[in-house]
Design a protein around this motif. Structure first.
Motif, PDB file in Angstrom:
ATOM      1  N   CYS A  73       6.549   0.757   1.606  1.00  0.00           N
ATOM      2  CA  CYS A  73       7.082   1.566   2.706  1.00  0.00           C
ATOM      3  C   CYS A  73       6.109   2.705   2.954  1.00  0.00           C
ATOM      4  O   CYS A  73       5.199   2.952   2.159  1.00  0.00           O
ATOM      5  N   ASP A  74       6.277   3.384   4.058  1.00  0.00           N
ATOM      6  CA  ASP A  74       5.375   4.488   4.385  1.00  0.00           C
ATOM      7  C   ASP A  74       5.484   5.592   3.342  1.00  0.00           C
ATOM      8  O   ASP A  74       6.577   5.916   2.844  1.00  0.00           O
ATOM      9  N   GLN A  76      -0.603  -0.569   0.542  1.00  0.00           N
ATOM     10  CA  GLN A  76      -0.110   0.722   1.025  1.00  0.00           C
ATOM     11  C   GLN A  76      -1.067   1.329   2.050  1.00  0.00           C
ATOM     12  O   GLN A  76      -0.638   1.911   3.049  1.00  0.00           O
ATOM     13  N   GLN A 122      -0.289  -0.579   5.138  1.00  0.00           N
ATOM     14  CA  GLN A 122       1.018  -0.240   5.682  1.00  0.00           C
ATOM     15  C   GLN A 122       0.991   1.098   6.413  1.00  0.00           C
ATOM     16  O   GLN A 122       1.581   1.253   7.485  1.00  0.00           O
TER      17      GLN A 122
END
Length: 345
Positions: free
Chosen positions: A199-200, A294, A297
């Protein structure tokens, strides 16, 4: 050890080269080659010769003193076989009689046109083929074939074929490879299972990862496994030094491992004060994979395109440039505040 064999097509001018062809065939068998040859020339035999060339690993041109039987086009069948082998990019080796004029009269061309074609073809082979060797008699031919065909294996390695009785050895190798593939697939699934949800994150968020490293103390090398906590801003800053330009995906691992090699010494000295050097750091695969995902993302480091070697190239995004500027400014302010606090003390 596998009994590997190699197929050779032997191109000759015809029946006039039968003694030489037999010597070549016998010599080839003794050193692990099998040979094909078409001596009786007809339009039908041309198709057979081409099929044999297709299935051969090497092509031998055996030239005596004749141009050979000609096709309807006026080009000899041997010459046509040479042209076909060239188009199929087959490794070619040429054995030429060193003194064709001194061969018996019945082995000579009778017409001036055939003699001219023979001389032109002889010159063509010497000019176009790198592996050209001259022989004077059958014994000389045997020695030259034996020495230089083995050299061809080194210069132009090919797959060859395996004798049927070795199929069990091949099957054992296949089974071992399948077992290795299954093991790697299980390890991959375990890595995927260990991955946290992507996720962010912000540059201030902390990420914990583990790595292995060699520590040198008291003349010994210690294999260590350690845990490191870094904020995402620092990880992005480290990677940005490499990915300012287009770089292949494997640079993620190299960049992070180099960073750990540079910074792990002080960290390890907390628990091992006598450590004087570290090296060969290697971040764990699942953590490396997570960092890479990441970065993608968050749209900080993104895949751009593939290079000529089909490797995916990654590059720092404009969004990451702006984030890094703010992050570095904040780090500088924090450093200045800490410096002022120490000076006030």
């Amino acid at each position: 050890m596998l009994d590997r064999r190699y197929q050779v097509f032997v191109a000759t001018s015809g029946l006039d080269m039968s003694p030489e062809r037999r010597i070549v065939a016998q010599t080839l068998i003794g050193i692990g080659f099998s040979s094909w040859c078409v001596e009786h020339r007809t339009p039908v035999s041309t198709a057979i010769a081409r099929r044999q060339i297709d299935e051969s690993d090497y092509v031998v041109m055996l030239l005596g003193s004749k141009y050979g039987d000609c096709s309807v086009s006026g080009v000899s069948y041997m010459h046509l076989e040479y042209i076909y082998a060239i188009t199929k990019q087959k490794p070619i080796i040429v054995f030429i009689h060193a003194d064709p004029r001194n061969r018996p009269d019945e082995l000579q061309e009778t017409s001036l046109q055939a003699k001219e074609k023979f001389n032109n073809f002889r010159k063509q082979l010497q000019h176009e083929v790198d592996q050209v060797f001259f022989y004077r008699d059958l014994r000389d031919l045997e020695l030259i074939v034996r020495a230089n065909m083995l050299h061809m294996l080194e210069c132009f390695p090919v797959l060859g074929w395996i004798r049927p009785q070795n199929m069990q050895i091949l099957q054992d190798r296949i089974d071992a490879l399948n077992a290795k593939v299954n093991q790697l697939e299980r390890e991959l699934k375990k890595c995927e299972h260990d991955m946290v949800a992507i996720c962010d994150v912000s540059v201030e968020d902390i990420y914990c990862f583990r790595y292995r490293i060699q520590a040198y103390q008291d003349g010994y090398v210690h294999e260590m496994e350690h845990e490191r906590s870094e904020d995402w801003g620092q990880l992005l800053y480290v990677l940005s030094k490499v990915f300012k330009t287009l770089m292949p995906e494997e640079c993620f691992a190299k960049c992070l491992n180099d960073y750990l090699n540079e910074t792990a010494l002080a960290e390890l000295r907390i628990t091992m004060p006598q450590v004087y050097a570290v090296g060969r750091a290697q971040i764990q695969v699942q953590h490396l994979y997570h960092i890479k995902l990441q970065m993608r993302q968050n749209e900080w480091i993104l895949p751009a395109h593939r290079d000529e070697r089909h490797r995916m190239l990654w590059k720092l995004s404009s969004k990451a440039h702006e984030i890094l500027e703010t992050y570095i400014q904040q780090q500088n302010r924090n450093f200045q505040l800490n410096s002022n606090s120490y000076s006030n003390l």
